[in-house]
Scaffold this active site. Structure first.
Site, PDB file in Angstrom:
ATOM      1  N   ALA A   1       0.836  -1.198   0.000  1.00 17.28           N
ATOM      2  CA  ALA A   1       0.000   0.000   0.000  1.00 17.28           C
ATOM      3  C   ALA A   1       0.872   1.250   0.000  1.00 17.28           C
ATOM      4  O   ALA A   1       1.882   1.325   0.698  1.00 17.28           O
ATOM      5  CB  ALA A   1      -0.916   0.000   1.220  1.00 17.28           C
TER       6      ALA A   1
ATOM      7  N   TYR B   1       7.356  11.301  -5.503  1.00 16.20           N
ATOM      8  CA  TYR B   1       7.120   9.876  -5.277  1.00 16.20           C
ATOM      9  C   TYR B   1       8.435   9.131  -5.096  1.00 16.20           C
ATOM     10  O   TYR B   1       8.609   8.377  -4.127  1.00 16.20           O
ATOM     11  CB  TYR B   1       6.341   9.306  -6.462  1.00 16.20           C
ATOM     12  CG  TYR B   1       6.184   7.800  -6.438  1.00 16.20           C
ATOM     13  CD1 TYR B   1       5.296   7.191  -5.561  1.00 16.20           C
ATOM     14  CD2 TYR B   1       6.916   6.995  -7.308  1.00 16.20           C
ATOM     15  CE1 TYR B   1       5.140   5.808  -5.545  1.00 16.20           C
ATOM     16  CE2 TYR B   1       6.762   5.619  -7.299  1.00 16.20           C
ATOM     17  CZ  TYR B   1       5.874   5.031  -6.422  1.00 16.20           C
ATOM     18  OH  TYR B   1       5.734   3.666  -6.412  1.00 16.20           O
TER      19      TYR B   1
END
Length: 328
Positions: free
Chosen positions: A72, A142
């Site tokens: 996740a 990211y």
């Protein structure tokens, strides 16, 4: 038989990993925010707290696991609308990861497998395949968050004895794929001419079945403890090769225009899309020799087998979607 907790078990990679674990005879608990999306055989553990803020307290009584695989994440997006993208990515991908890892260690879990990204290292290979010990140079929020999480997990492992394993995949494809890979198949299906006939730099990818198989090994093999692995298919195609292969499996012509890469880069600079163009015409090959040497792991599926499975899924479930796109 091991008991493995998989965060994000109802996602694209999570479902494939759970299936691979179950097929290998392991018990699986899926840690998810909402129930109902896990495959049969997975015990769901629902935790809706923000970035695992209450995970240590909410750990189920009697849950004794051998490993947590953490999938996740706040994923990479092309047009991030967050006021502070770095802070948003860090809250989930660094702080949330550390909370889950610390809770796992507190509750007696000996191993934590973190699925990072090749973006934690680089966006391109600079002419040399990317190795695990190369100098990291992430270029976006990211990638920076994934690299920061890796570093924090290594420190946590050193302080607590938690066995950390870091896995860095490049682009993951397969049935249920989304984003750019799905849009590429849509474009080929609709017969859209693509200016990629001269995109000859090679880019590593990984079929979701290969990644799931590698993660099973990382979850249970004692030799994986403390390691960082790059995982990819054995073959790194050029973008032009990828289009031709997908077109072949789709039964469509590959409408490739031989636009020179230099022209595409110029167009990218003029339109503010240099990063997107670089992902199409720049090289990104990863060196997977470490996981082969340490674990003896080789991808069980060829790239052609992976693309064939992806197209079979597309034709069976997404063909109607692509037809609707054509009418809009």
């Amino acid at each position: 038989m091991s008991h493995v907790v998989v965060s994000g078990a109802n996602g694209f990679v999570g479902r494939a990993l759970c299936r691979a674990l179950l097929d290998a005879g392991h018990r699986v608990t899926g840690l998810v925010r909402r129930g109902g999306g896990c495959i049969d055989g997975v015990t769901e553990w629902i935790d809706a707290s923000t970035d695992y803020s209450g995970i240590a307290h909410n750990w189920p009584a009697g849950l004794n696991a051998d490993c947590v695989v953490h999938l996740a994440a706040r994923v990479h997006v092309m047009h991030d609308t967050a006021a502070d993208p770095d802070a948003a990515f860090r809250a989930t991908n660094v702080d949330g990861t550390l909370r889950l890892a610390a809770a796992a260690r507190q509750h007696g879990v000996p191993r934590f497998v973190f699925v990072s990204s090749i973006k934690a290292v680089a966006e391109g290979d600079g002419g040399q395949s990317l190795r695990e010990d190369g100098l990291p140079r992430p270029e976006d929020a990211y990638g920076r968050s994934k690299r920061a999480a890796e570093e924090a997990l290594v420190r946590l492992g050193g302080e607590t004895g938690l066995e950390t394993v870091i896995v860095r995949p490049p682009l993951v494809y397969g049935p249920q794929v989304r984003a750019n890979f799905l849009r590429l198949m849509d474009a080929i299906w609709r017969g859209v001419p693509l200016p990629l006939g001269s995109a000859n730099a090679r880019r590593s990818m990984v079929y979701v079945g290969n990644l799931a198989d590698a993660l099973v090994h990382c979850s249970v093999d004692p030799r994986a403890a403390g390691q960082c692995f790059h995982v990819a298919d054995s073959h790194a195609p050029t973008v032009a090769e990828l289009v031709r292969s997908l077109a072949h499996h789709l039964g469509k012509p590959a409408r490739l225009l031989p636009i020179p890469a230099a022209w595409l880069r110029t167009a990218g600079r003029l339109t503010g899309k240099s990063a997107q163009v670089d992902r199409l015409v720049g090289g990104l090959q990863v060196d997977t020799s470490r996981i082969r040497d340490v674990l003896g792991w080789l991808p069980p599926y060829s790239t052609d087998e992976g693309l064939s499975a992806t197209v079979d899924w597309y034709l069976s479930t997404h063909r109607a979607h692509s037809c609707r796109c054509k009418t809009h």
